[in-house]
Design an enzyme around this catalytic site. Structure first.
Site, short mmCIF file in Angstrom:
data_model
loop_
_atom_site.label_atom_id
_atom_site.label_comp_id
_atom_site.label_asym_id
_atom_site.label_seq_id
_atom_site.Cartn_x
_atom_site.Cartn_y
_atom_site.Cartn_z
N HIS A 82 75.24 -36.98 -42.03
CA HIS A 82 75.83 -37.15 -43.59
C HIS A 82 75.89 -35.75 -44.19
O HIS A 82 76.36 -35.53 -45.21
CB HIS A 82 75.41 -38.26 -44.22
N ASP A 127 71.99 -40.84 -38.14
CA ASP A 127 72.16 -40.01 -39.42
C ASP A 127 71.28 -38.82 -39.01
O ASP A 127 70.23 -38.66 -39.02
CB ASP A 127 71.61 -40.43 -40.71
N GLY A 221 69.88 -32.59 -52.26
CA GLY A 221 69.76 -31.86 -52.39
C GLY A 221 69.06 -31.68 -50.93
O GLY A 221 69.01 -30.61 -50.82
N SER A 223 68.80 -33.57 -48.56
CA SER A 223 69.19 -34.41 -47.39
C SER A 223 69.29 -33.50 -46.04
O SER A 223 69.57 -32.29 -46.35
CB SER A 223 70.45 -34.66 -47.43
N GLY A 224 68.58 -33.98 -44.98
CA GLY A 224 68.95 -33.54 -43.71
C GLY A 224 67.46 -32.84 -43.73
O GLY A 224 67.34 -32.49 -42.54
#
Length: 269
Positions: A82, A127, A221, A223-224
């Site tokens: 995402h 994801d 902030g 994410s990932g």
């Protein structure tokens, strides 16, 4: 955050059962996932503490957004799908604790992205994305994190304490990503506990969740970014609750052991 409205509308048509639940008992609560992550109520990291941590500023014709990532090889970074979705390029920040002062910055186009072909933005399944980068020279501030061994695929990690890190917002009232890298230990919970909050349509065997006591969690902030147990990357920050990152609801990650074959096939690691 950029996908929250789209997701909420899609979920309304996909799962009337989920949306029809009354928010009365904790086990019956169903939240629209907030697709982003940050460390709330975390601690300041020091130089060299998380050499695998990557900051990622994604750009598109419609705007830009901040995510995290992890170095898994001197030519590969792993992050969330995402984060890469809709982006035309990314500037990656390596080897810094202060967000705006990295040791190295690298910009690559979306042609260097390998986004999971079965990523579903509605159900937040698969994801995960890889980003090919120019070869890094490792040092004390820039280095890779280990991928779990194949034998670890049978472990749920439930009850284990892992470390999440990132530059995201540090409270629900904050309005910008943080200047200094934050981290926090978080206890992994069972998927049954996680699905009791988010519902079975959003929690899979390829999901790994953590408890977020005392308002300590991941959120916008981050994410990932990484969830690391020992020296192994076991999770990629995926989603949390729209009730707020300090709400005490679980935080969800992509379970890395579920994608070892996919990573090997696409990155050769």
């Amino acid at each position: 955050m950029k996908l929250l409205l789209v997701f909420a509308l899609a979920l309304a048509t996909t799962s009337a059962d989920l949306l029809s639940r009354n928010v009365v008992h904790q086990r019956d609560l169903t939240f629209t996932p907030l697709i982003d992550g940050r460390i709330t109520n975390g601690k300041d990291a020091v130089e060299g503490q998380f050499p695998y941590q990557v900051g990622a500023s994604f750009s598109s014709s419609k705007g830009s957004w901040w995510c995290g990532g992890s170095i898994i090889d001197n030519e590969w970074v792993v992050t969330a799908a995402h984060c890469t979705s809709g982006a035309t390029s990314v500037t990656l920040y390596f080897g810094g604790v202060v967000r705006t002062s990295p040791e190295l910055k690298v910009t690559v186009s979306s042609s260097n992205f390998i986004q999971h072909s079965s990523y579903n933005s509605i159900t937040i399944r698969n994801d995960i994305s890889l980003i090919k980068i120019p070869s890094l020279s490792f040092n004390k501030n820039i280095n890779k994190v280990n991928l779990p061994k194949k034998a670890s695929s049978y472990s749920t990690y439930a009850g284990d304490v892992a470390i999440a890190s990132g530059w995201g917002l540090i409270s629900d009232s904050a309005t910008a990503v943080h200047s200094k890298l934050q981290y926090t230990p978080l206890e992994v919970i069972t998927n049954a506990e996680c699905s009791a909050v988010f519902g079975k349509l959003l929690v899979y065997s390829s999901t790994i969740c953590v408890a977020t006591p005392a308002g300590t969690s991941t959120c916008q902030g981050d994410s990932g970014g990484p969830l690391v147990y020992g020296n192994d990357l076991i999770g990629i920050t995926s989603y949390g609750s729209s009730a707020g990152c300090e709400s005490g609801s679980p935080a969800a990650f992509t379970r890395v052991t579920s994608y070892l074959d996919w990573i090997s096939a696409n990155a050769g690691i």
